[in-house]
Design a protein around this motif. Sequence first.
Motif, PDB file in Angstrom:
ATOM      1  N   ALA A   1       6.135  14.714 -31.803  1.00 21.22           N
ATOM      2  CA  ALA A   1       7.314  15.363 -31.231  1.00 21.22           C
ATOM      3  C   ALA A   1       8.556  14.488 -31.394  1.00 21.22           C
ATOM      4  N   PHE A   2       8.386  13.177 -31.354  1.00 15.85           N
ATOM      5  CA  PHE A   2       9.524  12.283 -31.574  1.00 15.85           C
ATOM      6  C   PHE A   2       9.993  12.347 -33.031  1.00 15.85           C
ATOM      7  N   TRP A   3       9.057  12.535 -33.958  1.00 11.94           N
ATOM      8  CA  TRP A   3       9.454  12.720 -35.358  1.00 11.94           C
ATOM      9  C   TRP A   3      10.289  13.990 -35.513  1.00 11.94           C
ATOM     10  N   VAL A   4       9.835  15.072 -34.863  1.00  9.55           N
ATOM     11  CA  VAL A   4      10.586  16.327 -34.918  1.00  9.55           C
ATOM     12  C   VAL A   4      11.976  16.136 -34.308  1.00  9.55           C
ATOM     13  N   LEU A   5      12.048  15.425 -33.187  1.00 12.50           N
ATOM     14  CA  LEU A   5      13.351  15.118 -32.588  1.00 12.50           C
ATOM     15  C   LEU A   5      14.256  14.404 -33.581  1.00 12.50           C
ATOM     16  N   ALA A   6      13.686  13.475 -34.343  1.00 15.05           N
ATOM     17  CA  ALA A   6      14.477  12.713 -35.315  1.00 15.05           C
ATOM     18  C   ALA A   6      15.018  13.619 -36.407  1.00 15.05           C
ATOM     19  N   TYR A   7      14.123  14.354 -37.086  1.00 19.67           N
ATOM     20  CA  TYR A   7      14.615  15.117 -38.235  1.00 19.67           C
ATOM     21  C   TYR A   7      15.406  16.349 -37.839  1.00 19.67           C
ATOM     22  N   ASP A   8      15.098  16.953 -36.688  1.00 18.43           N
ATOM     23  CA  ASP A   8      15.883  18.128 -36.320  1.00 18.43           C
ATOM     24  C   ASP A   8      17.234  17.738 -35.742  1.00 18.43           C
ATOM     25  N   THR A   9      17.359  16.531 -35.217  1.00 20.93           N
ATOM     26  CA  THR A   9      18.683  16.037 -34.831  1.00 20.93           C
ATOM     27  C   THR A   9      19.527  15.799 -36.079  1.00 20.93           C
ATOM     28  N   GLU A  10      18.923  15.260 -37.137  1.00 16.33           N
ATOM     29  CA  GLU A  10      19.639  15.135 -38.407  1.00 16.33           C
ATOM     30  C   GLU A  10      20.134  16.501 -38.879  1.00 16.33           C
ATOM     31  N   TYR A  11      19.263  17.493 -38.753  1.00 12.21           N
ATOM     32  CA  TYR A  11      19.617  18.865 -39.137  1.00 12.21           C
ATOM     33  C   TYR A  11      20.777  19.382 -38.291  1.00 12.21           C
ATOM     34  N   ALA A  12      20.717  19.104 -36.983  1.00  8.48           N
ATOM     35  CA  ALA A  12      21.771  19.559 -36.078  1.00  8.48           C
ATOM     36  C   ALA A  12      23.089  18.837 -36.344  1.00  8.48           C
ATOM     37  N   MET A  13      23.023  17.610 -36.839  1.00  6.00           N
ATOM     38  CA  MET A  13      24.247  16.869 -37.159  1.00  6.00           C
ATOM     39  C   MET A  13      25.021  17.539 -38.290  1.00  6.00           C
ATOM     40  N   VAL A  14      24.312  18.272 -39.150  1.00 10.36           N
ATOM     41  CA  VAL A  14      24.972  18.987 -40.255  1.00 10.36           C
ATOM     42  C   VAL A  14      25.909  20.054 -39.703  1.00 10.36           C
ATOM     43  N   ASP A  15      25.467  20.746 -38.659  1.00 11.81           N
ATOM     44  CA  ASP A  15      26.205  21.900 -38.130  1.00 11.81           C
ATOM     45  C   ASP A  15      26.956  21.596 -36.838  1.00 11.81           C
ATOM     46  N   ARG A  16      27.092  20.327 -36.493  1.00 11.97           N
ATOM     47  CA  ARG A  16      27.642  19.990 -35.172  1.00 11.97           C
ATOM     48  C   ARG A  16      29.020  20.618 -34.940  1.00 11.97           C
ATOM     49  N   ASP A  17      29.923  20.549 -35.896  1.00  3.76           N
ATOM     50  CA  ASP A  17      31.274  21.081 -35.708  1.00  3.76           C
ATOM     51  C   ASP A  17      31.246  22.583 -35.447  1.00  3.76           C
ATOM     52  N   ASP A  18      30.421  23.306 -36.210  1.00  2.00           N
ATOM     53  CA  ASP A  18      30.307  24.754 -36.010  1.00  2.00           C
ATOM     54  C   ASP A  18      29.649  25.071 -34.676  1.00  2.00           C
ATOM     55  N   ASP A  19      28.604  24.309 -34.315  1.00  2.00           N
ATOM     56  CA  ASP A  19      27.896  24.566 -33.062  1.00  2.00           C
ATOM     57  C   ASP A  19      28.784  24.323 -31.845  1.00  2.00           C
ATOM     58  N   LEU A  20      29.671  23.339 -31.925  1.00  2.00           N
ATOM     59  CA  LEU A  20      30.605  23.094 -30.829  1.00  2.00           C
ATOM     60  C   LEU A  20      31.532  24.283 -30.611  1.00  2.00           C
TER      61      LEU A  20
ATOM     62  N   PHE B   1      18.607   5.912 -42.144  1.00  2.00           N
ATOM     63  CA  PHE B   1      19.736   5.324 -41.425  1.00  2.00           C
ATOM     64  C   PHE B   1      20.962   5.224 -42.333  1.00  2.00           C
ATOM     65  N   THR B   2      20.753   4.803 -43.570  1.00  2.00           N
ATOM     66  CA  THR B   2      21.893   4.699 -44.492  1.00  2.00           C
ATOM     67  C   THR B   2      22.474   6.068 -44.816  1.00  2.00           C
ATOM     68  N   LEU B   3      21.637   7.097 -44.805  1.00  2.00           N
ATOM     69  CA  LEU B   3      22.117   8.447 -45.127  1.00  2.00           C
ATOM     70  C   LEU B   3      22.939   9.051 -43.992  1.00  2.00           C
ATOM     71  N   ILE B   4      22.563   8.770 -42.744  1.00  2.00           N
ATOM     72  CA  ILE B   4      23.202   9.464 -41.616  1.00  2.00           C
ATOM     73  C   ILE B   4      24.253   8.633 -40.895  1.00  2.00           C
ATOM     74  N   ARG B   5      24.366   7.344 -41.201  1.00  2.00           N
ATOM     75  CA  ARG B   5      25.208   6.482 -40.374  1.00  2.00           C
ATOM     76  C   ARG B   5      26.680   6.884 -40.399  1.00  2.00           C
ATOM     77  N   HIS B   6      27.141   7.519 -41.486  1.00  2.00           N
ATOM     78  CA  HIS B   6      28.533   7.961 -41.548  1.00  2.00           C
ATOM     79  C   HIS B   6      28.700   9.416 -41.089  1.00  2.00           C
ATOM     80  N   ARG B   7      27.576  10.063 -40.745  1.00  2.00           N
ATOM     81  CA  ARG B   7      27.564  11.405 -40.165  1.00  2.00           C
ATOM     82  C   ARG B   7      28.167  12.468 -41.086  1.00  2.00           C
ATOM     83  N   THR B   8      28.074  12.292 -42.359  1.00  2.00           N
ATOM     84  CA  THR B   8      28.555  13.324 -43.281  1.00  2.00           C
ATOM     85  C   THR B   8      27.542  14.456 -43.345  1.00  2.00           C
ATOM     86  N   ARG B   9      28.024  15.668 -43.575  1.00  2.00           N
ATOM     87  CA  ARG B   9      27.119  16.814 -43.704  1.00  2.00           C
ATOM     88  C   ARG B   9      26.108  16.585 -44.818  1.00  2.00           C
TER      89      ARG B   9
END
Length: 292
Positions: free
Chosen positions: A181-200, A258-266
């Motif tokens: 479940a922690f793995w799912v939390l990790a990758y689905d949070t990455e997924y949610a970071m893609v759409d964060r601006d729209d979701d807000l 970590f290197t892929l998501i640290r700048h939070r780009t889509r």
Amino acid sequence: MNAIAPAPHTPSRLSLWLDLIRWNRPAGWLLLLWPTLSALWVAAGGFPGWHLLAVFTFGTILMRSAGCCVNDVADRDFDRHVKRTAQRPVTSGRVSTKEALAVGAVLALAAFGLVLTTNAATIAWSFAALAITLAYPFAKRVVSMPQAVLGVAFSFGIPMAFSAVQGAVPPLAWVLLLGNAFWVLAYDTEYAMVDRDDDLKIGMKTSAITLGRADVAAVTAFYLVHLAVWTWALWDRVDHALWAAALLAALAQVAWHFTLIRHRTREGCFAAFRANHWLGFTLFAGVVLALA
């Protein structure tokens, strides 16, 4: 003489249904498959047999596809405001909600038919798995971190695998579910970071929004907890050197994420999400090779 413009291409029903279940994006069902197969191998102490391998492989694909149908119906009014999802078949109106639910029901029934070839305990657990699958799309309205609900839904193949092999669900299965479940939390949070601006803008609740600027650190921590829990749970059952090799390969992937998501780009966050099935495969390979 004026040239006649070609008629616009109209997708067939089959192509729309395949788009509905994300057939061209197998990473989704692979995320469910690898931990489920890992659990099968652990429960059986090795190769679980062709019957159970087929049941859980095809059942995973079918249930993930059914889940996509339910999810798209539940999110149709939200998805039209998100660039990445606006053209999904239900959201765009090319597939009606009734048709999508009918497709999902047929797929779920096919998966249930496979479960019926196992045992009574696994059949009973399949109803709990279905309930969680149906609940997840609606959790995004009320739960601040709905990815936690998805974590349970996407990990439920683990206790079902143990049940199919052993006729019961031991504590080890629940520990592995918790770690997964922690793995799912990790990758689905990455997924949610893609759409964060729209979701807000549309008021959707996600872990990426809840975590805010702690998102990158949290995702990294989720990965590490996942690997720590599985290592602790399996340590007495595996060859230590072989498992350590798999663990190092998994940790290298965490560092890459970590290197892929640290700048939070889509683009970076989406690339990280899509690569997660390789981490799942790494642990599965570790289980298969390292089981003593």
